[in-house]
Design a protein around this motif. Sequence first.
Motif, PDB file in Angstrom:
ATOM      1  N   GLU A 308       0.847  -1.208   0.000  1.00 14.93           N
ATOM      2  CA  GLU A 308       0.000   0.000   0.000  1.00 14.93           C
ATOM      3  C   GLU A 308       0.878   1.252   0.000  1.00 14.93           C
ATOM      4  N   LEU A 309       1.670   1.409  -1.033  1.00 13.04           N
ATOM      5  CA  LEU A 309       2.665   2.473  -1.118  1.00 13.04           C
ATOM      6  C   LEU A 309       2.096   3.876  -0.903  1.00 13.04           C
ATOM      7  N   PRO A 310       0.934   4.234  -1.467  1.00 12.25           N
ATOM      8  CA  PRO A 310       0.440   5.604  -1.262  1.00 12.25           C
ATOM      9  C   PRO A 310       0.074   5.922   0.185  1.00 12.25           C
ATOM     10  N   GLU A 311      -0.078   4.898   1.018  1.00 14.64           N
ATOM     11  CA  GLU A 311      -0.440   5.135   2.413  1.00 14.64           C
ATOM     12  C   GLU A 311       0.762   5.548   3.257  1.00 14.64           C
ATOM     13  N   PHE A 312       1.982   5.349   2.749  1.00 11.69           N
ATOM     14  CA  PHE A 312       3.166   5.802   3.471  1.00 11.69           C
ATOM     15  C   PHE A 312       3.240   7.323   3.429  1.00 11.69           C
ATOM     16  N   LYS A 313       3.768   7.925   4.488  1.00 20.09           N
ATOM     17  CA  LYS A 313       3.923   9.379   4.499  1.00 20.09           C
ATOM     18  C   LYS A 313       4.889   9.799   3.392  1.00 20.09           C
ATOM     19  N   ARG A 314       4.591  10.903   2.778  1.00 18.25           N
ATOM     20  CA  ARG A 314       5.406  11.341   1.640  1.00 18.25           C
ATOM     21  C   ARG A 314       6.858  11.558   2.037  1.00 18.25           C
ATOM     22  N   THR A 315       7.078  12.102   3.240  1.00  7.53           N
ATOM     23  CA  THR A 315       8.449  12.347   3.686  1.00  7.53           C
ATOM     24  C   THR A 315       9.221  11.040   3.839  1.00  7.53           C
ATOM     25  N   VAL A 316       8.517   9.979   4.230  1.00 11.66           N
ATOM     26  CA  VAL A 316       9.164   8.674   4.382  1.00 11.66           C
ATOM     27  C   VAL A 316       9.628   8.157   3.031  1.00 11.66           C
ATOM     28  N   LEU A 317       8.774   8.298   2.025  1.00 10.21           N
ATOM     29  CA  LEU A 317       9.130   7.803   0.702  1.00 10.21           C
ATOM     30  C   LEU A 317      10.242   8.633   0.069  1.00 10.21           C
ATOM     31  N   GLU A 318      10.226   9.934   0.307  1.00 14.84           N
ATOM     32  CA  GLU A 318      11.211  10.794  -0.350  1.00 14.84           C
ATOM     33  C   GLU A 318      12.627  10.553   0.180  1.00 14.84           C
ATOM     34  N   VAL A 319      12.769  10.153   1.445  1.00 19.94           N
ATOM     35  CA  VAL A 319      14.124   9.924   1.973  1.00 19.94           C
ATOM     36  C   VAL A 319      14.754   8.680   1.362  1.00 19.94           C
ATOM     37  N   MET A 320      13.968   7.872   0.653  1.00 25.25           N
ATOM     38  CA  MET A 320      14.525   6.678  -0.002  1.00 25.25           C
ATOM     39  C   MET A 320      15.173   6.991  -1.335  1.00 25.25           C
ATOM     40  N   ARG A 321      14.938   8.175  -1.880  1.00 25.21           N
ATOM     41  CA  ARG A 321      15.389   8.448  -3.235  1.00 25.21           C
ATOM     42  C   ARG A 321      16.901   8.342  -3.378  1.00 25.21           C
ATOM     43  N   GLN A 322      17.633   8.947  -2.461  1.00 31.15           N
ATOM     44  CA  GLN A 322      19.095   8.890  -2.552  1.00 31.15           C
ATOM     45  C   GLN A 322      19.643   7.485  -2.319  1.00 31.15           C
ATOM     46  N   PRO A 323      19.190   6.760  -1.273  1.00 30.68           N
ATOM     47  CA  PRO A 323      19.681   5.383  -1.104  1.00 30.68           C
ATOM     48  C   PRO A 323      19.373   4.474  -2.290  1.00 30.68           C
ATOM     49  N   LEU A 324      18.243   4.694  -2.964  1.00 30.87           N
ATOM     50  CA  LEU A 324      17.924   3.873  -4.132  1.00 30.87           C
ATOM     51  C   LEU A 324      18.957   4.050  -5.233  1.00 30.87           C
ATOM     52  N   GLU A 325      19.522   5.263  -5.347  1.00 29.72           N
ATOM     53  CA  GLU A 325      20.520   5.521  -6.375  1.00 29.72           C
ATOM     54  C   GLU A 325      21.909   5.068  -5.931  1.00 29.72           C
ATOM     55  N   GLU A 326      22.286   5.411  -4.689  1.00 30.64           N
ATOM     56  CA  GLU A 326      23.656   5.191  -4.234  1.00 30.64           C
ATOM     57  C   GLU A 326      23.850   3.829  -3.569  1.00 30.64           C
ATOM     58  N   ARG A 327      22.758   3.161  -3.194  1.00 32.24           N
ATOM     59  CA  ARG A 327      22.801   1.836  -2.551  1.00 32.24           C
ATOM     60  C   ARG A 327      23.579   1.853  -1.236  1.00 32.24           C
ATOM     61  N   ARG A 328      23.496   2.954  -0.559  1.00 31.90           N
ATOM     62  CA  ARG A 328      24.052   3.083   0.788  1.00 31.90           C
ATOM     63  C   ARG A 328      23.366   4.267   1.444  1.00 31.90           C
ATOM     64  N   ILE A 329      23.460   4.361   2.761  1.00 32.32           N
ATOM     65  CA  ILE A 329      22.875   5.480   3.487  1.00 32.32           C
ATOM     66  C   ILE A 329      23.914   6.012   4.460  1.00 32.32           C
ATOM     67  N   CYS A 330      24.134   7.301   4.403  1.00 33.31           N
ATOM     68  CA  CYS A 330      25.117   7.951   5.271  1.00 33.31           C
ATOM     69  C   CYS A 330      24.355   8.767   6.309  1.00 33.31           C
ATOM     70  N   ILE A 331      24.525   8.440   7.586  1.00 36.91           N
ATOM     71  CA  ILE A 331      23.831   9.113   8.680  1.00 36.91           C
ATOM     72  C   ILE A 331      24.834  10.001   9.400  1.00 36.91           C
ATOM     73  N   SER A 332      24.618  11.302   9.332  1.00 33.53           N
ATOM     74  CA  SER A 332      25.565  12.262   9.905  1.00 33.53           C
ATOM     75  C   SER A 332      24.999  12.867  11.182  1.00 33.53           C
ATOM     76  N   ARG A 333      25.824  12.893  12.202  1.00 29.31           N
ATOM     77  CA  ARG A 333      25.506  13.543  13.463  1.00 29.31           C
ATOM     78  C   ARG A 333      26.621  14.530  13.796  1.00 29.31           C
ATOM     79  N   ALA A 334      26.429  15.353  14.816  1.00 25.63           N
ATOM     80  CA  ALA A 334      27.417  16.377  15.139  1.00 25.63           C
ATOM     81  C   ALA A 334      28.779  15.776  15.458  1.00 25.63           C
ATOM     82  N   LYS A 335      28.791  14.608  16.133  1.00 21.87           N
ATOM     83  CA  LYS A 335      30.047  14.018  16.589  1.00 21.87           C
ATOM     84  C   LYS A 335      30.496  12.812  15.776  1.00 21.87           C
ATOM     85  N   SER A 336      29.659  12.326  14.883  1.00 17.31           N
ATOM     86  CA  SER A 336      30.061  11.121  14.144  1.00 17.31           C
ATOM     87  C   SER A 336      29.257  10.998  12.847  1.00 17.31           C
TER      88      SER A 336
END
Length: 512
Positions: A308-336
């Motif tokens: 039920e893809l349209p039922e997901f929040k739009r912001t949730v789906l949009e954050v997948m766009r970059q990982p779908l292309e790069e096949r990795r996810i980089c999580i940045s925080r202030a210290k790491s």
Amino acid sequence: MVVKTYSSAVQGIQAQTISIEVALTSGIKLYMVGLPDNAVKESEHRIRSSFAANDYSFPRRAIVINMAPADIRKEGSAYDLPLAIGIMAASGQLPDQGLADCVIMGELSLDGTLQPIRGALPIAIQAKEEGFKRLIVPEENANEAAVVEGLEVYAARDLKGVVEFFSGKNDALTRVQGGSLDQFLQARNAYDIDFKDVKGQETVKRAMEVAAAGGHNLIMVGPPGAGKTMLAKRLPTILPPLTLREALETTKIHSVVGRLPHGKGLMTERPFRNPHHTISDVALVGGGTTPQPGEISLAHNGVLFLDELPEFKRTVLEVMRQPLEERRICISRAKSTVEYPASFMLVASMNPCPCGYYNHPTKECVCTPAMVQRYLNKISGPLLDRIDIHVEVVPVPFEHLARVPQGESSAEIRARVEKAREIQATRFADQGIFCNAQMSTPQLQRYCQLTPESLKMMKTAMERFNLSARAYDRILKVSRTIADLQGEPDILPSHIAEAIQYRTLDREDWAN
């Protein structure tokens, strides 16, 4: 006298060795330095209780503990056991011989029994790389750590057994041997579901075969009860078996999150993740105060199914766009900054309209064209462009359910998929990619050259359906996969025609 024990800190899916230095001085207080968090500081109470429960003496002197490197934050309760062993060795209750070549991890209960930890596999890999000979972990994690060859892994049930082991009683702990490669190969693809149970839906089965052969993302559009979820769950059964490298990568991620089944070593089946549509963006891609892998990383080397893809929040789906292309996810925080792999196949399903019965052969849709279009617009164009294959799922009539014999088995389909993947492995050798879906623009230009007839057909489709440049690339990639399934070196017009059919949602008249 300063005594050293060794443990490990897990950051992302990598581990780093931590040296725990224990010294006794004048005084009565315990001092712990080296950026320990609250869970590490609370270990003092668990250690005191464990000592009392097993008739060991907690030193009545000041204890100074340094956890080096001091600039890395130490988190969690897995340091209880190495801290306890260091205190006992520093107070003379335990000889310090044998500590220098051993990594120790474990969480203590108040009675001295050990609780399982997270990240045993990356810890074992790092211990082996740094030249340690032995690793002591809770018995629930022993099979997982024993996957690493050349490292002696011992399963510990409680503090007393570890103390006796370092005191010279070698049989106090059980050494766990890792499974052989033959056992791993035999355990692969032990699925309890099969494509032969699916009656009808030949068009969708073909689309899923093409998706599996090229690693393409896929979306299924159809009314409720048409079989979208049933088909999606069977997709891992036709994917090529996990290689040893993929199994290690996948196991490391699940180990860090603590999602490995009890007592399991290597994962032998490709992951299939099916998060609910109420999931948050952090839970999907990973993150948090202490960064953890999300669903896209847990689906690494497997399938992420968004029902039920349209039922997901739009912001949730949009954050997948970059990982779908790069096949990795980089999580940045202030210290790491933490990087997790996220090479997964996205499989999504959705109803064609709010009521679910648009284009249904027997039931009438009550939605207006505007309602249908608004429903489809919940999925952004850029995300839809990243999905290579769109296929419509039509309900199977009763006559077919009752009469149609069993279809092809997953093993038969998987054999064709593996042959196509072998062609791609040869084509992309030493290029850092493994399937057609991962091709870059230069690789598309090199491996997807079109004949004049194919080029003419592509031009007509682009103009008629007003396709984007990314959709053009997707059609080329799918065409290349169809040609590989048929063993054809060139992309023929028939391959282009089939690939264009898999762009259902790009047709302007689809929702009118």
